[in-house]
Design a protein around this motif. Structure first.
Motif, PDB file in Angstrom:
ATOM      1  N   ALA A  35       0.930  -1.448  -0.091  1.00 22.67           N
ATOM      2  CA  ALA A  35      -0.093   0.085  -0.074  1.00 22.67           C
ATOM      3  C   ALA A  35       0.921   1.323   0.095  1.00 22.67           C
ATOM      4  O   ALA A  35       1.690   1.496   0.763  1.00 22.67           O
ATOM      5  N   ASP A  36       0.573   2.036  -1.087  1.00 23.45           N
ATOM      6  CA  ASP A  36       1.401   3.215  -0.869  1.00 23.45           C
ATOM      7  C   ASP A  36       0.728   4.266   0.127  1.00 23.45           C
ATOM      8  O   ASP A  36      -0.173   4.177   0.438  1.00 23.45           O
ATOM      9  N   SER A  37       1.574   5.612   0.288  1.00 26.19           N
ATOM     10  CA  SER A  37       1.263   6.579   1.110  1.00 26.19           C
ATOM     11  C   SER A  37      -0.008   7.371   0.839  1.00 26.19           C
ATOM     12  O   SER A  37      -0.749   7.768   1.546  1.00 26.19           O
ATOM     13  N   HIS A  38      -0.773   6.904  -0.355  1.00 26.36           N
ATOM     14  CA  HIS A  38      -2.148   7.575  -0.766  1.00 26.36           C
ATOM     15  C   HIS A  38      -3.099   6.487  -0.507  1.00 26.36           C
ATOM     16  O   HIS A  38      -4.155   6.838  -1.069  1.00 26.36           O
ATOM     17  N   GLY A  39      -2.641   5.214   0.060  1.00 27.88           N
ATOM     18  CA  GLY A  39      -3.814   4.035  -0.017  1.00 27.88           C
ATOM     19  C   GLY A  39      -4.037   3.217  -1.103  1.00 27.88           C
ATOM     20  O   GLY A  39      -4.722   2.200  -1.219  1.00 27.88           O
ATOM     21  N   ALA A  40      -3.404   3.453  -2.185  1.00 29.92           N
ATOM     22  CA  ALA A  40      -3.361   2.467  -3.339  1.00 29.92           C
ATOM     23  C   ALA A  40      -2.480   1.193  -2.921  1.00 29.92           C
ATOM     24  O   ALA A  40      -1.587   1.146  -2.463  1.00 29.92           O
ATOM     25  N   VAL A  41      -3.378   0.068  -3.443  1.00 33.89           N
ATOM     26  CA  VAL A  41      -2.786  -1.193  -3.038  1.00 33.89           C
ATOM     27  C   VAL A  41      -2.658  -2.114  -4.054  1.00 33.89           C
ATOM     28  O   VAL A  41      -3.417  -2.190  -4.994  1.00 33.89           O
ATOM     29  N   VAL A  42      -1.582  -2.980  -4.237  1.00 35.01           N
ATOM     30  CA  VAL A  42      -1.418  -3.854  -5.159  1.00 35.01           C
ATOM     31  C   VAL A  42      -0.905  -5.116  -4.560  1.00 35.01           C
ATOM     32  O   VAL A  42      -0.245  -4.949  -3.700  1.00 35.01           O
ATOM     33  N   GLY A  43      -1.227  -6.284  -5.154  1.00 37.98           N
ATOM     34  CA  GLY A  43      -0.485  -7.518  -4.924  1.00 37.98           C
ATOM     35  C   GLY A  43       0.710  -7.791  -5.736  1.00 37.98           C
ATOM     36  O   GLY A  43       0.866  -7.387  -6.746  1.00 37.98           O
ATOM     37  N   GLY A  44       1.529  -8.401  -4.983  1.00 32.79           N
ATOM     38  CA  GLY A  44       2.805  -8.917  -5.579  1.00 32.79           C
ATOM     39  C   GLY A  44       3.357 -10.236  -5.221  1.00 32.79           C
ATOM     40  O   GLY A  44       3.199 -10.536  -4.327  1.00 32.79           O
ATOM     41  N   CYS A  45       4.548 -10.786  -6.031  1.00 37.52           N
ATOM     42  CA  CYS A  45       5.496 -11.637  -5.606  1.00 37.52           C
ATOM     43  C   CYS A  45       6.286 -11.023  -4.504  1.00 37.52           C
ATOM     44  O   CYS A  45       6.440  -9.755  -4.401  1.00 37.52           O
ATOM     45  N   GLU A  46       7.178 -11.829  -3.803  1.00 35.30           N
ATOM     46  CA  GLU A  46       7.800 -11.298  -2.774  1.00 35.30           C
ATOM     47  C   GLU A  46       9.055 -10.465  -3.492  1.00 35.30           C
ATOM     48  O   GLU A  46       9.595  -9.366  -2.982  1.00 35.30           O
ATOM     49  N   HIS A  47       9.472 -10.769  -4.481  1.00 34.63           N
ATOM     50  CA  HIS A  47      10.556 -10.336  -5.291  1.00 34.63           C
ATOM     51  C   HIS A  47      10.347  -8.991  -5.727  1.00 34.63           C
ATOM     52  O   HIS A  47      10.940  -7.772  -5.285  1.00 34.63           O
TER      53      HIS A  47
END
Length: 104
Positions: free
Chosen positions: A30-42
């Motif tokens: 989650a960025d500082s503006h609240g946008a959220v994205v899923g991702g692999c560990e790398h």
């Protein structure tokens, strides 16, 4: 409508980062503006290292300890680590490198 992701790439992979995913989606960033994205560990570690004020959280079905591994890896990664060039400014160094500089 968001741009389509290249085949085989997670949502945390930066378009300019040439590295492949390191497994399935394991965490969210989650960025500082609240946008959220899923991702692999790398790629999540690379994204976390590149964003000020970002946070990592585990996915419910993700592997145990994934968020801790991402957080730990991000500490030693330089922001946008796939970019070559002289890196001397604090904003270009990893958090760990900046801590080491501050101790001297």
């Amino acid at each position: 409508m968001p741009a389509a992701l290249p085949a085989g790439r997670c949502g945390a992979a930066h378009p300019d980062d040439p590295t492949p995913c390191g497994g399935p989606a394991a965490v969210t960033i989650a960025d500082s503006h609240g946008a959220v994205v899923g991702g692999c560990e790398h790629h999540a570690a690379r994204m976390l290292a590149s964003l000020d004020g970002a946070r990592v959280a585990p996915l419910p079905a993700g592997p145990a300890g994934a968020a801790v591994r991402v957080f730990t890896a991000a500490d030693t990664l330089r922001p946008f680590c796939w970019i070559d060039g002289p890196l001397t400014l604090p904003s270009q160094l990893s958090r760990a490198e900046n801590r080491d500089r501050d101790r001297r």
